[in-house]
Design an enzyme around this catalytic site. Structure first.
Site, PDB file in Angstrom:
ATOM      1  N   LYS A 133       1.047  -1.289   0.067  1.00  0.00           N
ATOM      2  CA  LYS A 133       0.070  -0.114   0.074  1.00  0.00           C
ATOM      3  C   LYS A 133       0.681   1.273  -0.136  1.00  0.00           C
ATOM      4  O   LYS A 133       1.792   1.289   0.695  1.00  0.00           O
ATOM      5  CB  LYS A 133      -0.804   0.078   1.367  1.00  0.00           C
ATOM      6  CG  LYS A 133      -1.898   1.494   1.232  1.00  0.00           C
ATOM      7  CD  LYS A 133      -2.749   1.627   2.435  1.00  0.00           C
ATOM      8  CE  LYS A 133      -2.156   1.690   3.873  1.00  0.00           C
ATOM      9  NZ  LYS A 133      -1.415   2.882   3.794  1.00  0.00           N
ATOM     10  N   GLU A 201      -9.592   7.861   3.344  1.00  0.00           N
ATOM     11  CA  GLU A 201      -9.526   8.111   4.787  1.00  0.00           C
ATOM     12  C   GLU A 201      -9.959   9.540   5.033  1.00  0.00           C
ATOM     13  O   GLU A 201      -9.460  10.393   4.375  1.00  0.00           O
ATOM     14  CB  GLU A 201      -7.835   8.015   5.357  1.00  0.00           C
ATOM     15  CG  GLU A 201      -7.674   8.319   6.784  1.00  0.00           C
ATOM     16  CD  GLU A 201      -6.320   7.816   7.472  1.00  0.00           C
ATOM     17  OE1 GLU A 201      -6.433   8.221   8.571  1.00  0.00           O
ATOM     18  OE2 GLU A 201      -5.579   7.264   6.635  1.00  0.00           O
TER      19      GLU A 201
END
Length: 284
Positions: A133, A201
């Site tokens: 990631k 996020e």
């Protein structure tokens, strides 16, 4: 996250977990197509990894949040590849079902595609992780494309990106107002680059829902509301281990910190009073 429905006994109780014996990136796509929520937690060690894996969590992220939760740093910025590799190796070796994702820390991919690929290869060769990631949308397009082109799956991360907290001005919600256009551009950029999923996020629920609707790859929410394809939480937050500020989006499912504190306090008292060890804890 079933590809073909199957059942396996959960040794920690709670019935059975349903889904594939080993979660692959293709199961993420299948989950989105069939409206099956994806579950993720961070993990930094083999003990928690094994528990989360046996409980049926779909993916485990060895996050650079280890900077706060393992190494005691104030931010994630000091974390290095060399620090994350042994943590990732422990999690990957403990998980028999979950997809294990290695977080690429700050300073390990920003200078360009060559550095990004080098870091990704290290994680794949030295840890046994199944994917990596990295943060950034449009700005990380070339890095993602290069890594994916080498056969390594990439989970992207946009919205609030902790490695850029100083540039973003702190823990500020992203995608509001005019920021919505940039968030959508970032989302499409990482999809076009070949990411198999994207973390959103700290973005408003409405824009997260719009991103989810527009993308063909799954969206994983961290404070992005309910209208995404999956959810991810830092395990120390969700289990009540942290003693600092808890983000608004976190639901604490346990109070492990209090349980441990009480147990340690009792242990110390028992040792000081001579109650422990008792005869049953001693050898003849």
């Amino acid at each position: 996250m079933p590809e073909q429905p199957s059942e396996e006994t959960n040794p920690y109780g709670g019935g059975t977990t349903r889904g594939p014996r080993r979660v692959r990136t293709r199961h993420f796509q299948n989950a989105k197509a069939n409206g099956i929520p994806i579950t993720g937690l961070t993990s930094y060690d083999q003990l928690t990894a094994r528990i989360f894996d046996q409980a049926g969590i779909d993916f485990l992220l060895v996050g650079d949040s280890a900077g706060n939760n393992v190494f005691g740093y104030d931010t994630t910025l000091p974390v290095t590849v060399d620090e994350l590799i042994p943590l990732t190796r422990a999690v990957a070796h403990a998980a028999s079902r979950a997809l294990v994702v290695a977080d690429m820390p700050f300073g390990s991919y920003e200078t360009g595609p060559d550095e990004a690929l080098h870091t990704a290869v290290r994680f794949m060769k030295e840890t046994g992780a199944h994917a990596v990631k990295l943060e950034g949308g449009v700005r990380s397009y070339k890095q993602i494309r290069r890594i994916v082109g080498a056969g390594i799956p990439v989970m992207a991360h946009i919205g609030f990106t902790p490695q850029s907290e100083h540039g973003l001005g702190g823990h500020i919600i992203q995608g509001r107002g005019s920021g919505a256009k940039q968030l959508l551009e970032d989302a499409h950029a990482v999809q076009d680059a070949g990411a198999f999923a994207v973390v959103l996020e700290m973005v408003p629920s409405a824009i997260a829902a719009k991103v989810t609707e527009q993308l063909s790859i799954p969206t994983i929410g961290v404070g992005a509301g309910p209208d995404v394809d999956g959810q991810l939480l830092v395990w120390t937050d969700f289990a009540g281990m942290s003693d600092g500020r808890v983000p608004k989006f976190v639901r604490q499912y346990a109070d492990v910190r209090t349980v441990l504190f009480d147990a340690v306090t009792q242990y110390r008292a028992d040792v000081e009073s001579g109650v422990y060890p008792a005869p049953e804890h001693s050898y003849d």
